[in-house]
Design an enzyme around this catalytic site. Sequence first.
Site, PDB file in Angstrom:
ATOM      1  N   LYS A  87       0.793  -1.242   0.000  1.00  0.00           N
ATOM      2  CA  LYS A  87       0.000   0.000   0.000  1.00  0.00           C
ATOM      3  C   LYS A  87       0.818   1.281   0.000  1.00  0.00           C
ATOM      4  CE  LYS A  87      -4.123  -2.126   2.140  1.00  0.00           C
ATOM      5  NZ  LYS A  87      -4.845  -2.334   3.401  1.00  0.00           N
ATOM      6  N   TYR A 261      -2.713  -0.744  10.850  1.00  0.00           N
ATOM      7  CA  TYR A 261      -4.133  -1.040  11.052  1.00  0.00           C
ATOM      8  C   TYR A 261      -4.646  -0.259  12.272  1.00  0.00           C
ATOM      9  CZ  TYR A 261      -3.024  -4.768   7.773  1.00  0.00           C
ATOM     10  OH  TYR A 261      -2.610  -5.473   6.696  1.00  0.00           O
ATOM     11  N   VAL A 279      -1.100  -9.087   5.707  1.00  0.00           N
ATOM     12  CA  VAL A 279      -1.720 -10.262   6.337  1.00  0.00           C
ATOM     13  C   VAL A 279      -0.971 -11.561   6.078  1.00  0.00           C
ATOM     14  CG1 VAL A 279      -4.094  -9.456   6.584  1.00  0.00           C
ATOM     15  CG2 VAL A 279      -3.341 -10.461   4.406  1.00  0.00           C
TER      16      VAL A 279
END
Lengths: 626, 626
Positions: A87, A261, A279
């Site tokens: 990301k 997160y 993840v």
Amino acid sequence: MSGDVESTRLLGSAPIPIVAPDGPLDRILDDIHARFGATTDGAVASYIPELAGADPSLFGLALTTMDGHGYTSGATSTAFTIQSVSKPFVYALALADRGVDEVTRRVGVEPSGDAFNAITLEPGTGRPLNPMINAGAIMASSLVDGASAAARFERIRAWLSAFAGRELDVDEKVFHSERLTGDRNRAIAYLMRNAGALTGDVDEICSTYFRQCAVNVTCEDLSVMAATLAHGGVNPVTHRRVLAEELVSRVLTVMTTCGMYDNAGMWMLRVGIPAKSGVAGGICAVLPGQLGIGSFSPPLDAAGNSVRGVLACKELSERFGLHLLRAPGLPAHPVRSTYRSDAFSSKRVRSLRERLALAEHGAEIIIHELQGELEFASAERLARTVRSNLDGVRWVVLDLRRVGRIDETAMPLLIGLVDELTGRRVTTIFADPNGLAGTNRLLRDGWNTQRVRDTETALEWAEEALLNARDMQTLSPSVRVPLGVQELLAEVSREQGARLRALTQTRLYAKGDIVFKEGDPADALYFVTRGLVSVDTRTAGGRRRFRLSTVPAGSAFGELALVDGGARSSRIVAVEPTECQVLTVSIFEKLRQQDPSLCDALFRAIARSLSARLRQATQEIQSLEA
Amino acid sequence: MSGDVESTRLLGSAPIPIVAPDGPLDRILDDIHARFGATTDGAVASYIPELAGADPSLFGLALTTMDGHGYTSGATSTAFTIQSVSKPFVYALALADRGVDEVTRRVGVEPSGDAFNAITLEPGTGRPLNPMINAGAIMASSLVDGASAAARFERIRAWLSAFAGRELDVDEKVFHSERLTGDRNRAIAYLMRNAGALTGDVDEICSTYFRQCAVNVTCEDLSVMAATLAHGGVNPVTHRRVLAEELVSRVLTVMTTCGMYDNAGMWMLRVGIPAKSGVAGGICAVLPGQLGIGSFSPPLDAAGNSVRGVLACKELSERFGLHLLRAPGLPAHPVRSTYRSDAFSSKRVRSLRERLALAEHGAEIIIHELQGELEFASAERLARTVRSNLDGVRWVVLDLRRVGRIDETAMPLLIGLVDELTGRRVTTIFADPNGLAGTNRLLRDGWNTQRVRDTETALEWAEEALLNARDMQTLSPSVRVPLGVQELLAEVSREQGARLRALTQTRLYAKGDIVFKEGDPADALYFVTRGLVSVDTRTAGGRRRFRLSTVPAGSAFGELALVDGGARSSRIVAVEPTECQVLTVSIFEKLRQQDPSLCDALFRAIARSLSARLRQATQEIQSLEA
């Protein structure tokens, strides 16, 4: 150590230096690896079937330094999918492709406190809150340039590869698994398109995003990717610039506020290093200017971060004090010493009249010896010190020899200081042997700023300017000083002088001529009868020359030849057209038989001159040692 | 400049240095002040009637440096209420009173993305998300120690005062206005108590919180409060420690992730400095290790941050590159040069046999000249350089004279390096003239680590150890070397030597005796016939002494006396019980008449010795200049 030091970096242009294993950092890394490898907390991600099969015992830790050196422990070359670690990098690509303004209109930068798969969008605009949650990441991925979905993905893959320093590929199984089960992400994308925020084919956009998440990396890759951000956007292994420097801080900011997160705040509190997790168990953490950290271990905590990775990063941060907001030690004062020229003069050989003038007015020249790195805070303190020592000062010498770097943050204040000095008609002279980037930008038109190679030249320049201003112009280089009035021959009678003159030869040198250099045989004594020569030598490492002194007409050089022969230890260069009367050692040896008292007088004079030079050298060492 | 430099700091123990106004930073600050003073955007907070009356044109900017110097522009001594700027400081007090664990159980650290007055609490626990929203701030305030509400408030007031460096008071009108209209905060508190998160009397807790928000500060106060956090918890004006260093990073972390209401992310992106704002128009921004920034201007933007304050902080950050995550310049290599002792020896006067041994085996001694500040990344590189240069090495000299500081982050790797060297039976010698904090922690029991004052002593120590190891123990200090075999008298005949001996006096010195010191008249030549003396001098600033050389039996010192008289330029100290044969200048002058050839031989020998020392001094300067 698992023997992963010699990895195969396809794009790597510089070999990673090989050091015998088990240095202190290797041992600490192994220790941390052993300590947390035993943890059985956490669970492997199961929302994508392909990820659920990962071996929960896998654990790798890799560090990459700013000169591209790698440290590894454990499973550092095992491939896994990059997932959300992509990301920040793809967000960087969107920024590079579309510009900051457009990207910021399409994706926010506010931490959401939400989970990675939150559907929350900004009320009214439908804009995702930040690029680290899936909504924002899908948006960023859609903003990457490319004529087709395939072209866009290839840009993303090549971009991630440039960060890693090797060609990355895709785990097709994970990609298909992700695509089959990616309905929540499709829903997010449709909601964004429904709100008018996302444009384009949702299926294609999601497919590209799933492929991006399925790019294979190793833990070592993540450390190099992190090191590239830490290194200001230049990959420290391949030395290629990947990301523009001005975009690096934007990427690191979103990693800082939103990277981990819904545990971003706790991560910043406990670890304090900008980071992003995925993840599949990867973590990529960036210590600006110092280190890239990669970690890999599949079991995740409730927030979706790798359990062992978080523990290892926390331990690294605590053991080495790497927290970004750790109270930093305070740097030393940027001015290590300040003196005026009435107390410390250049090594130029001067007449009594000149020496007296310098002793009387030398306080008009002030020398500040600087040290450390000049950045905002030290430049502020420097400016304050210079400004509070301007009483009666007309020349300010800033001795930069011990300054490692002039940071951009120092420039506005340094420019302001130089402008102020120039306005007050004070001349600023930079002694800048290291040729620092930045000094040139401090130079102004005219004579009120000067950049010279060393402190000696700066002092001499200021002294000459002072003597000129006092109408004490030093000897014109065209004046001839006959042997009879040479300093070294002050105790020699007129008859002895005449005899000596008959034994010397005249030699002429053009400006820039080398009279002799280091290593040449020391075979003659030189009386300068017209002009000016400089004495210089190389620094210990031989990297550059620095001036030891200058010798004008009326003085001698090379006298060691008569005392101990051997080889020359310095170089003599004519600064002006120069005439010398030269007494060779072979003729001098004959003279010793014929006229012992002349030789005795010469020896005493040479010993006195050596003694004076030795005292000056001791003073020089004192100043350098200070 | 508004003339606020000389503020009245009641607690201030050190005077703020006064500099003529309008230095470069003053001008830039005034420029920024002028530029944004004209903005009419934003609206004064109106939710408390007393705040609504603030003058929207007020605008002040203040900076405080790490040595307590203040820069101010505009309304920097106008009082206003601290409001939410109190939150990070009172959170710090709660941490100090209750410990990190308890406070973290009661208040989270996750950014919420919510407005300051959000009612959101953590589902399940009722815990407020972070201490920068009102819910978390009320909780933090309730955790401050104190037997009564009044005692608790007095602790808070005194605590804020210690940060500001002067006694702060309360704006009672704002307090009452705030208490009358504080129902939303009461509601939040009751919800927290309902959830079992908050304990105590809600009315008392809210009242204390309202008083805390109504504490009067000036813009200059905020800059000193910020500077105290930037300075690791020590107020740089009063020099008092206010907050434990280990808590500073926690406070700065929550300011970073949650400080600027729901604009925290954008603030970090654009300004990148940990900060907190208040609805009365204050902003307090902390640049760790460099600067505290205070700003005051009542008109607020939609998120509740001061419009002019945000613009000014953004401008300061951009103009000086102060963003916390700005790509930092890369520091210089911590090892500026490395050489071995076969190429560079100490200045101890040595016999030919010793010189040959050192030339042959000197590569067993390696000297690393270090530079810059040692922190994690540079210590890593240093360890790597030392470890990759251990081939045949038995002594490692780490020359710390150009090291400004050993940061805590460097210690684990340096300790690891020294332990490894000790394990390999390599001796580490630290030449540490600056007496750095940290070096002592690198010393181990036994002889495998050494800390000495200068490089010369370190080299000499290593050479002696090398010669000892080669069974070349240097002359025992008890051996007597008669005048006949003195180096300086090598060219003197036996008869001349006997004559000279008759003219000298014997002088005895105990260990530690000073033979002569700088400034003493140079009135004699000393032949060392037994023992050992050191030659030392002060550095230019006079701050410390450093050793120039040592002279063992068989060699002479003080020979400049015979050449140019004057005063001594160095100090001689007996390192061992020492015996000298002394030739005074007055006796030597008589000898010149009686035995010119003896004097001639002596002069030639002195000139040779001076020449050798001058070459060595030049080499020393070369190494220092490198």
